[in-house]
Design a protein around this motif. Structure first.
Motif, short mmCIF file in Angstrom:
data_model
loop_
_atom_site.label_atom_id
_atom_site.label_comp_id
_atom_site.label_asym_id
_atom_site.label_seq_id
_atom_site.Cartn_x
_atom_site.Cartn_y
_atom_site.Cartn_z
N GLY A 188 0.80 -1.22 0.00
CA GLY A 188 0.00 0.00 0.00
C GLY A 188 0.83 1.27 0.00
O GLY A 188 1.99 1.28 0.41
N LEU A 189 0.21 2.33 -0.46
CA LEU A 189 0.86 3.64 -0.49
C LEU A 189 0.86 4.25 0.90
O LEU A 189 -0.10 4.09 1.66
CB LEU A 189 0.11 4.54 -1.47
CG LEU A 189 0.73 5.90 -1.82
CD1 LEU A 189 2.04 5.72 -2.55
CD2 LEU A 189 -0.25 6.71 -2.67
N ASN A 190 1.92 4.95 1.24
CA ASN A 190 2.00 5.65 2.52
C ASN A 190 0.74 6.49 2.72
O ASN A 190 0.36 7.29 1.86
CB ASN A 190 3.23 6.56 2.51
CG ASN A 190 3.50 7.21 3.85
OD1 ASN A 190 2.58 7.50 4.61
ND2 ASN A 190 4.76 7.47 4.14
N PRO A 191 0.03 6.32 3.86
CA PRO A 191 -1.20 7.08 4.08
C PRO A 191 -1.04 8.59 3.95
O PRO A 191 -1.97 9.28 3.52
CB PRO A 191 -1.59 6.69 5.51
CG PRO A 191 -1.00 5.35 5.72
CD PRO A 191 0.29 5.36 4.95
N LEU A 192 0.12 9.11 4.33
CA LEU A 192 0.34 10.55 4.22
C LEU A 192 0.28 11.04 2.78
O LEU A 192 0.05 12.22 2.52
CB LEU A 192 1.69 10.93 4.84
CG LEU A 192 1.82 10.75 6.36
CD1 LEU A 192 3.24 11.09 6.79
CD2 LEU A 192 0.82 11.63 7.10
N LEU A 193 0.50 10.11 1.85
CA LEU A 193 0.51 10.49 0.43
C LEU A 193 -0.86 10.32 -0.22
O LEU A 193 -1.04 10.71 -1.38
CB LEU A 193 1.54 9.65 -0.33
CG LEU A 193 2.97 9.70 0.21
CD1 LEU A 193 3.89 8.86 -0.65
CD2 LEU A 193 3.47 11.13 0.28
N GLN A 194 -1.82 9.75 0.50
CA GLN A 194 -3.15 9.54 -0.06
C GLN A 194 -4.02 10.75 0.24
O GLN A 194 -4.94 10.72 1.06
CB GLN A 194 -3.74 8.24 0.49
CG GLN A 194 -2.94 7.01 0.07
CD GLN A 194 -3.61 5.71 0.42
OE1 GLN A 194 -4.81 5.55 0.23
NE2 GLN A 194 -2.83 4.75 0.91
N TYR A 195 -3.70 11.80 -0.46
CA TYR A 195 -4.36 13.10 -0.28
C TYR A 195 -4.29 13.82 -1.62
O TYR A 195 -3.27 13.72 -2.33
CB TYR A 195 -3.64 13.90 0.81
CG TYR A 195 -4.40 15.11 1.30
CD1 TYR A 195 -5.51 14.96 2.11
CD2 TYR A 195 -3.99 16.40 0.95
CE1 TYR A 195 -6.21 16.07 2.58
CE2 TYR A 195 -4.68 17.51 1.40
CZ TYR A 195 -5.79 17.35 2.22
OH TYR A 195 -6.48 18.44 2.67
N PRO A 196 -5.35 14.54 -2.04
CA PRO A 196 -5.36 15.11 -3.39
C PRO A 196 -4.13 15.92 -3.77
O PRO A 196 -3.64 15.83 -4.90
CB PRO A 196 -6.62 15.99 -3.38
CG PRO A 196 -7.53 15.31 -2.40
CD PRO A 196 -6.62 14.75 -1.34
N GLU A 197 -3.59 16.73 -2.83
CA GLU A 197 -2.41 17.53 -3.15
C GLU A 197 -1.22 16.68 -3.58
O GLU A 197 -0.39 17.13 -4.36
CB GLU A 197 -2.01 18.39 -1.94
CG GLU A 197 -2.49 19.82 -2.00
CD GLU A 197 -3.87 19.94 -1.39
OE1 GLU A 197 -4.47 18.89 -1.10
OE2 GLU A 197 -4.36 21.07 -1.21
N MET A 198 -1.15 15.45 -3.07
CA MET A 198 0.01 14.62 -3.39
C MET A 198 -0.02 14.08 -4.81
O MET A 198 0.95 13.50 -5.28
CB MET A 198 0.13 13.47 -2.39
CG MET A 198 0.41 13.93 -0.97
SD MET A 198 1.79 15.12 -0.85
CE MET A 198 3.16 14.08 -1.32
N VAL A 199 -1.14 14.27 -5.52
CA VAL A 199 -1.19 13.92 -6.93
C VAL A 199 -0.53 15.01 -7.77
O VAL A 199 -0.02 14.75 -8.85
CB VAL A 199 -2.64 13.67 -7.39
CG1 VAL A 199 -2.72 13.34 -8.87
CG2 VAL A 199 -3.28 12.55 -6.56
N ILE A 200 -0.51 16.25 -7.26
CA ILE A 200 0.05 17.36 -8.05
C ILE A 200 1.23 18.06 -7.37
O ILE A 200 2.03 18.71 -8.06
CB ILE A 200 -1.03 18.41 -8.37
CG1 ILE A 200 -1.76 18.87 -7.10
CG2 ILE A 200 -2.03 17.86 -9.37
CD1 ILE A 200 -2.79 19.95 -7.33
N HIS A 201 1.37 17.93 -6.02
CA HIS A 201 2.48 18.61 -5.34
C HIS A 201 3.85 18.11 -5.80
O HIS A 201 4.69 18.93 -6.20
CB HIS A 201 2.32 18.45 -3.82
CG HIS A 201 3.57 18.64 -3.03
ND1 HIS A 201 4.32 19.80 -3.07
CD2 HIS A 201 4.21 17.81 -2.17
CE1 HIS A 201 5.36 19.68 -2.27
NE2 HIS A 201 5.32 18.48 -1.72
N PRO A 202 4.14 16.81 -5.78
CA PRO A 202 5.47 16.37 -6.24
C PRO A 202 5.76 16.72 -7.70
O PRO A 202 6.88 17.18 -7.99
CB PRO A 202 5.44 14.86 -6.01
CG PRO A 202 4.43 14.66 -4.94
CD PRO A 202 3.37 15.68 -5.21
N PRO A 203 4.81 16.54 -8.65
CA PRO A 203 5.13 16.96 -10.02
C PRO A 203 5.50 18.44 -10.12
O PRO A 203 6.43 18.80 -10.84
CB PRO A 203 3.84 16.64 -10.79
CG PRO A 203 3.22 15.53 -10.04
CD PRO A 203 3.52 15.81 -8.60
#
Length: 672
Positions: free
Chosen positions: A160-175
């Motif tokens: 599973g993906l780290n729970p802290l990363l399962q948030y809408p911002e994490m789909v666009i923040h790292p890119p």
């Protein structure tokens, strides 16, 4: 699928190596090597498509739940929602390096397609980009391979993906953040290429201007998206904690911002050439250094990857990069000889110089504080950490001085400014700022109570000063155009901005910055309260009363959750119902907080469900009342709008009318 991805990465390494070696040979030999140079350029373009294939393979493996690939097993699971399966590409160390490489190849292919702009300078930049690509391709092929396969029996589900990363911002923040980090490779490549070939004039700056602004804009978005993520996910009521990885993103932003301002000195007056060259060199190296911090185990952070030997690769690459930059600087430093000297401390030139110094002071402070725990461990044998008080002690005064320069800079002329002229243009904005300060004190702000209140008052007063300066510049120029054309003032100001987008887009960026600063200044008035709340219990914070209506549970395929249902009233009047939540992710067996936040321009009411007291069995609710936070996010949108405007080409010169000399002067702000 792992074989396809692995082959693609090996092929990309071969193509990049050819692009570098053939391009370097063509540059060194220079006689009848046009065909070799063209094949090197095409090999660089082909690298993009092969790297893209590898990235597509990895994302496809995530959607197909191919747990035979170790990376997919460790960062995905069957019930992971689709957007987060896509985000798996940059959610772990190996994938994020592949994503970095994909972005670098994308920037590189755009540069190589535009090589007709200046074929020789672009050829130098292409060779440098190929060298950087080789480094990252060596990493993903031999040190952090994203297509390594699982050993033994094939697992039925992933971790599973780290729970802290399962948030809408994490789909666009790292890119966004990576587009900023990686993007600084382009101005770095042009700067190093221009120095190596002793490129005449300032054309390389004109070529890279929009590259740099786009990159700076992406990095700015990435930093503030990260702040919004921290605010919404970590449940601590704040958005910036001087975490080492937060600092790592701030470092290249500081030097990149200094570079954006400083290059105007080189364009206008032929000054600060050495400054500009080293500012962009340092910005690129700090981007790499930030990646080193997250991957080496050098610092402890909620954002960092696990400790690995990959940090040694980045350390070696940084050392080589620094050595190359020093070599070409020493060899060709006479090419950077300045054309003019500073004539007066009260001038536009001096404001740029002080601007650079302040940004570098802030950068050094952040870097020193970030590395101090490691340095103290090396020297003393025990780790001494530094917290927010250290960073705030230096950086808040520096930020206030930068705000003052932002207000004064546009009022200064090139070469020298008379005191009478400065007094005439500065008087009314200064009176307005003092009036704002007096009004705040009258309405209850007590700057003598604590240093933080004093800083907050000064920040708001300086923000008012900048705002009045910006408004006066728009109004003054708009009146000139209105007098010539007969149109209304608003239309005239729009036309004014279109005639000099760089200048007035920069002013809009400055206005966005002061809106953000006002949001930061509100933090001194934050309130918080924590309380056990059973059914029917109430808690007061500020003028809000919270009443616990009930608690409920929910079970979903990816996680289970507990909700608190809290009725909110303000001054006795019901206004909302809020639902703070605590989740438990099944695949990773980790908890996560989902904050409930009621946000207005005045304040945020921010609720956290912290779980149950094991002794009493009662749920615990923590409430934060954070004034002016919305101003930060609004300010970011203004900064983005100003950056976009600054990149728009100016209106045709045929439509221009004469304007006074002071209106035509360039700003301290973002470049054209």
């Amino acid at each position: 699928m792992s074989q396809i991805g692995s082959f693609a990465l090996l092929l990309a390494l071969a193509l990049s190596a050819y692009s570098f070696l053939a391009g370097l040979f063509a540059l060194v030999d220079g006689r009848g090597t046009e065909r070799i140079a063209e094949t090197a350029r095409r090999a660089g373009i082909a690298t993009f498509f092969v790297v893209l294939l590898a990235a597509v393979v990895l994302v496809t493996a995530a959607f197909q739940n191919d747990f035979s690939i170790a990376y997919i097993f460790h960062h995905s699971n069957r019930d992971l929602p689709g957007p987060y399966k896509f985000a798996v590409l940059w959610s772990g160390q190996e994938g994020s390096l592949l994503f970095w490489l994909l972005l670098l190849s994308t920037y590189g292919v755009v540069l190589r397609w535009r090589h007709k702009t200046d074929e020789r300078l672009f050829a130098y930049a292409s060779v440098i980009i190929a060298a950087v690509q080789i480094f990252f391709l060596l990493l993903v092929n031999f040190a952090a391979h994203p297509f390594a396969v699982m050993q033994g029996a094939l697992p039925e589900d992933g971790s599973g993906l780290n729970p802290l990363l399962q948030y809408p911002e994490m789909v666009i923040h790292p890119p966004m953040l990576y587009l900023g980090y990686v993007g600084f490779t382009i101005p770095f490549a042009f700067a190093l290429g221009a120095l190596a070939m002793r490129y005449p004039g300032e054309k390389w700056i004109h070529i890279t201007r929009r590259w740099t602004m786009v990159t700076w804009g992406f990095l700015t978005c990435g930093i503030f998206l990260g702040m919004h993520w921290a605010y919404g996910v970590l449940g601590w009521g704040g958005y910036w904690g001087w975490d080492p990885v937060e600092n790592a993103s701030l470092l290249p932003w500081l030097t990149g911002t200094a570079f954006l301002h400083s290059v105007m000195m080189q364009e206008k007056r032929g000054m600060l050439k050495v400054w500009n060259m080293w500012l962009i060199f340092i910005t690129f190296m700090l981007s790499i250094f930030g990646t080193l911090l997250t991957r080496s185990g050098l610092v402890n952070s909620v954002h960092a990857f696990a400790q690995s030997s990959i940090g040694n690769w980045f350390s070696a690459f940084l050392a080589i990069t620094c050595a190359v930059c020093v070599y070409f600087y020493v060899k060709n430093r006479s090419h950077l000889r300045t054309e003019h000297r500073l004539e007066s401390l009260i001038s536009r030139e001096s404001s740029f110089l002080f601007n650079n110094l302040l940004f570098l002071v802030a950068c050094f402070t952040v870097l020193w504080g970030t590395l101090f725990p490691k340095i103290s461990e090396w020297v003393q044998g025990n780790k001494v950490t530094v917290g927010p008080p250290f960073f705030n002690k230096v950086n808040i005064p520096v930020a206030l001085l930068l705000l003052l320069l932002t207000a004064v800079g546009p009022l200064l002329a090139w070469r020298r400014t008379s005191l009478e002229s400065l007094k005439r243009n500065f008087l009314w904005p200064a009176i307005g700022a003092l009036g704002v300060g007096a009004a705040l004190i009258v309405t209850g702000m007590k700057p003598w109570k604590d240093m933080s209140y004093f800083y907050s008052l000064v920040a708001i007063m300086l923000s008012a000063l900048v705002a009045l300066t910006v408004i006066s510049e728009f109004v003054r120029g708009g009146r000139v155009i209105s007098g010539k054309t007969g149109q209304n003032l608003l239309a005239s100001m729009v036309q004014l901005a279109h005639r000099n987008t760089r200048r007035y887009g920069g002013y809009i960026v400055h206005f966005g910055v002061i809106v953000i600063v006002i949001g930061f200044a509100g933090s001194v008035f934050n309130q918080e309260k924590e309380q056990e709340m059973a059914y029917g219990d109430t808690m007061s914070v500020g003028n809000y009363t919270l009443t616990c209506r009930s608690y409920t549970e929910e079970d979903k395929p990816n996680y289970g959750s507990q909700w608190a249902i809290i009725d909110v009233s303000q001054n006795g009047k019901p206004i909302a119902t809020m639902y703070p939540e605590r989740r438990f992710y099944k695949a990773s067996q980790q908890p996560a907080t989902m904050v409930a936040n009621r946000s207005t321009m005045k304040e945020d009411l921010y609720l956290v469900y912290e779980g149950e007291n094991l002794d009493t069995g009662k749920p615990i609710i923590k409430a934060h009342l954070n004034p002016l936070v919305m101003w930060i996010w609004v300010g970011v949108w203004i900064v983005i709008a100003g950056t976009i405007i600054a990149m728009v080409p100016n209106a045709s010169a045929l439509s221009r009318v004469a304007t006074p000399a002071r209106v035509r002067a360039e700003p301290v702000g973002v470049e054209r």
